[in-house]
Scaffold this motif. Sequence first.
Motif, mmCIF file in Angstrom:
data_model
loop_
_atom_site.group_PDB
_atom_site.id
_atom_site.type_symbol
_atom_site.label_atom_id
_atom_site.label_comp_id
_atom_site.label_asym_id
_atom_site.label_seq_id
_atom_site.Cartn_x
_atom_site.Cartn_y
_atom_site.Cartn_z
ATOM 1 N N LEU A 83 1.075 -2.704 5.083
ATOM 2 C CA LEU A 83 -0.171 -3.565 4.551
ATOM 3 C C LEU A 83 -1.497 -3.214 5.255
ATOM 4 O O LEU A 83 -1.298 -2.708 6.286
ATOM 5 C CB LEU A 83 0.276 -4.970 4.978
ATOM 6 C CG LEU A 83 1.545 -5.523 4.799
ATOM 7 C CD1 LEU A 83 1.596 -7.017 5.216
ATOM 8 C CD2 LEU A 83 1.685 -5.669 3.112
ATOM 9 N N SER A 84 -2.436 -3.483 4.590
ATOM 10 C CA SER A 84 -3.679 -3.099 4.987
ATOM 11 C C SER A 84 -4.311 -3.983 6.049
ATOM 12 O O SER A 84 -3.841 -4.925 5.886
ATOM 13 C CB SER A 84 -4.966 -2.757 3.921
ATOM 14 O OG SER A 84 -5.309 -4.016 3.448
ATOM 15 N N PHE A 85 -5.142 -3.833 6.917
ATOM 16 C CA PHE A 85 -5.646 -4.563 7.923
ATOM 17 C C PHE A 85 -6.596 -5.447 7.153
ATOM 18 O O PHE A 85 -6.562 -6.633 7.775
ATOM 19 C CB PHE A 85 -6.555 -3.749 8.905
ATOM 20 C CG PHE A 85 -7.044 -4.505 9.964
ATOM 21 C CD1 PHE A 85 -6.279 -5.188 10.818
ATOM 22 C CD2 PHE A 85 -8.264 -4.785 10.152
ATOM 23 C CE1 PHE A 85 -6.799 -5.892 11.922
ATOM 24 C CE2 PHE A 85 -8.957 -5.433 11.019
ATOM 25 C CZ PHE A 85 -8.095 -6.207 12.067
ATOM 26 N N ARG A 92 0.805 -1.219 0.065
ATOM 27 C CA ARG A 92 -0.099 0.229 0.191
ATOM 28 C C ARG A 92 0.896 1.317 0.040
ATOM 29 O O ARG A 92 1.984 1.257 0.275
ATOM 30 C CB ARG A 92 -0.796 0.054 1.276
ATOM 31 C CG ARG A 92 -1.809 -1.266 1.186
ATOM 32 C CD ARG A 92 -2.794 -1.340 0.162
ATOM 33 N NE ARG A 92 -3.676 -1.907 0.094
ATOM 34 C CZ ARG A 92 -3.775 -3.298 -0.639
ATOM 35 N NH1 ARG A 92 -2.517 -3.554 -1.187
ATOM 36 N NH2 ARG A 92 -4.251 -4.314 -0.696
ATOM 37 N N ARG A 93 0.257 2.430 -0.353
ATOM 38 C CA ARG A 93 1.000 3.614 -0.285
ATOM 39 C C ARG A 93 1.415 4.152 0.939
ATOM 40 O O ARG A 93 0.662 3.922 1.860
ATOM 41 C CB ARG A 93 0.155 4.562 -0.997
ATOM 42 C CG ARG A 93 0.922 6.145 -1.128
ATOM 43 C CD ARG A 93 -0.122 7.122 -1.614
ATOM 44 N NE ARG A 93 -0.436 6.766 -3.024
ATOM 45 C CZ ARG A 93 0.588 7.097 -4.111
ATOM 46 N NH1 ARG A 93 1.526 7.817 -3.755
ATOM 47 N NH2 ARG A 93 0.176 6.895 -5.262
ATOM 48 N N CYS A 98 1.332 -2.884 9.823
ATOM 49 C CA CYS A 98 0.079 -2.330 9.554
ATOM 50 C C CYS A 98 -0.463 -1.380 10.930
ATOM 51 O O CYS A 98 -0.196 -1.789 12.061
ATOM 52 C CB CYS A 98 -0.983 -3.557 9.271
ATOM 53 S SG CYS A 98 -2.627 -2.701 9.290
ATOM 54 N N GLU A 99 -0.804 -0.178 10.674
ATOM 55 C CA GLU A 99 -1.210 0.893 11.523
ATOM 56 C C GLU A 99 -2.513 1.365 10.891
ATOM 57 O O GLU A 99 -2.321 2.106 10.186
ATOM 58 C CB GLU A 99 -0.233 1.735 11.823
ATOM 59 C CG GLU A 99 1.170 1.423 12.295
ATOM 60 C CD GLU A 99 2.149 2.667 12.705
ATOM 61 O OE1 GLU A 99 1.877 3.230 13.838
ATOM 62 O OE2 GLU A 99 2.574 2.971 11.676
ATOM 63 N N GLU A 100 -3.576 0.623 11.510
ATOM 64 C CA GLU A 100 -4.906 1.284 11.225
ATOM 65 C C GLU A 100 -5.773 1.272 12.489
ATOM 66 O O GLU A 100 -5.801 0.514 13.104
ATOM 67 C CB GLU A 100 -5.724 0.543 10.295
ATOM 68 C CG GLU A 100 -5.029 0.508 8.907
ATOM 69 C CD GLU A 100 -6.009 -0.422 7.908
ATOM 70 O OE1 GLU A 100 -7.090 -0.421 8.177
ATOM 71 O OE2 GLU A 100 -5.400 -0.615 6.837
ATOM 72 N N GLY A 101 -6.191 2.667 12.833
ATOM 73 C CA GLY A 101 -6.916 2.821 14.105
ATOM 74 C C GLY A 101 -6.150 2.568 15.521
ATOM 75 O O GLY A 101 -4.941 2.921 15.390
ATOM 76 N N GLU A 153 -5.016 -0.679 15.859
ATOM 77 C CA GLU A 153 -4.487 -2.110 15.253
ATOM 78 C C GLU A 153 -3.195 -1.733 15.142
ATOM 79 O O GLU A 153 -2.707 -0.714 14.614
ATOM 80 C CB GLU A 153 -5.285 -2.534 14.205
ATOM 81 C CG GLU A 153 -6.698 -3.028 14.345
ATOM 82 C CD GLU A 153 -6.664 -4.344 14.950
ATOM 83 O OE1 GLU A 153 -5.753 -4.862 15.367
ATOM 84 O OE2 GLU A 153 -8.005 -4.739 15.450
ATOM 85 N N ARG A 154 -2.459 -2.734 15.727
ATOM 86 C CA ARG A 154 -0.731 -2.480 15.541
ATOM 87 C C ARG A 154 -0.392 -4.042 15.185
ATOM 88 O O ARG A 154 -0.544 -4.909 15.801
ATOM 89 C CB ARG A 154 -0.029 -2.142 16.685
ATOM 90 C CG ARG A 154 -0.585 -0.574 17.003
ATOM 91 C CD ARG A 154 0.056 0.382 16.012
ATOM 92 N NE ARG A 154 -0.366 1.796 16.151
ATOM 93 C CZ ARG A 154 -1.335 2.332 15.894
ATOM 94 N NH1 ARG A 154 -2.457 1.666 15.330
ATOM 95 N NH2 ARG A 154 -1.605 3.631 16.248
ATOM 96 N N LEU A 155 0.320 -4.422 13.852
ATOM 97 C CA LEU A 155 0.434 -5.550 13.617
ATOM 98 C C LEU A 155 1.796 -5.655 12.877
ATOM 99 O O LEU A 155 2.142 -4.631 12.119
ATOM 100 C CB LEU A 155 -0.640 -6.184 12.595
ATOM 101 C CG LEU A 155 -2.076 -6.281 13.159
ATOM 102 C CD1 LEU A 155 -3.013 -5.184 12.536
ATOM 103 C CD2 LEU A 155 -2.652 -7.582 12.537
ATOM 104 N N LEU A 156 2.566 -6.684 13.189
ATOM 105 C CA LEU A 156 3.874 -6.815 12.300
ATOM 106 C C LEU A 156 3.763 -7.986 11.676
ATOM 107 O O LEU A 156 3.325 -9.254 12.220
ATOM 108 C CB LEU A 156 4.885 -6.949 13.369
ATOM 109 C CG LEU A 156 5.365 -5.570 14.295
ATOM 110 C CD1 LEU A 156 6.138 -5.856 15.417
ATOM 111 C CD2 LEU A 156 5.959 -4.607 13.374
ATOM 112 N N VAL A 157 4.307 -8.188 10.421
ATOM 113 C CA VAL A 157 4.151 -9.281 9.495
ATOM 114 C C VAL A 157 5.652 -9.877 9.227
ATOM 115 O O VAL A 157 6.565 -9.104 8.841
ATOM 116 C CB VAL A 157 3.485 -9.121 8.221
ATOM 117 C CG1 VAL A 157 3.386 -10.103 7.378
ATOM 118 C CG2 VAL A 157 2.186 -8.350 8.443
#
Length: 223
Positions: A19-21, A2-3, A99-102, A104-108
């Motif tokens: 990345l998007s959620f 994603r941008r 990913c950082e949305e709202g 949400e914090r995720l590592l891939v």
Amino acid sequence: MRRQRSGTSSKHADKAEELSFSDLVAATNNFSLENKIGAGSFGVVYRGKLWDGRDVAIKRGETGLKMKKFQEKESAFESELAFLSRLHHKHLVKLVGYCEEGDERLLVYEYMKNGALYDHLHDKNNSDGSENGGAPTSVVDFAVPAIMAGEMGKILDKRVGPLEVHEAEAVELVGYIAMHCVNLEGKDRPNMADIVANLERALDLCDDSHGSISSGQISIASE
């Protein structure tokens, strides 16, 4: 991919994909229990498959917590992202994206099919780690009792040979460092400053003995 949007993690764009959620929800079948492969202080880890076919492990921070917990999660997320974005080594798992949305914090990460190092160190059912009676054991179960009993000779490579007094103290110190590093609870493990200080002390002890153990060997023993 994603941008990259502006924000606290924009400095990591050249190292990891944002990345998007929704993509990560799809990759894990909505974070289903059947895809759960582990848990830690930051959150839960799930196995997933990205849209391009890559197998990944997705670490999701706990959600729905009060502000203090959110701030702690944010700090842990930023620290791990900053560190792993700069770290590249063939023996370490690779960070694929984040990913950082709202809230949400995720590592891939890339998915390691052989599992976590912790599981191999502590696996009591690993037949390759069976004892001098046939009882299965792990590296930790074998080494820690010997270290606690002051019987370092049982776990040293026989090629090291006899140790001088200061060398024996140095090896024992490294053993105690290693023992504390495998404590189950993170709060019971030493921080890196303490580890470095103790390793430097071990090296000083070897220098005092005009050692037959080199600094390189001590470094290897601590890894």
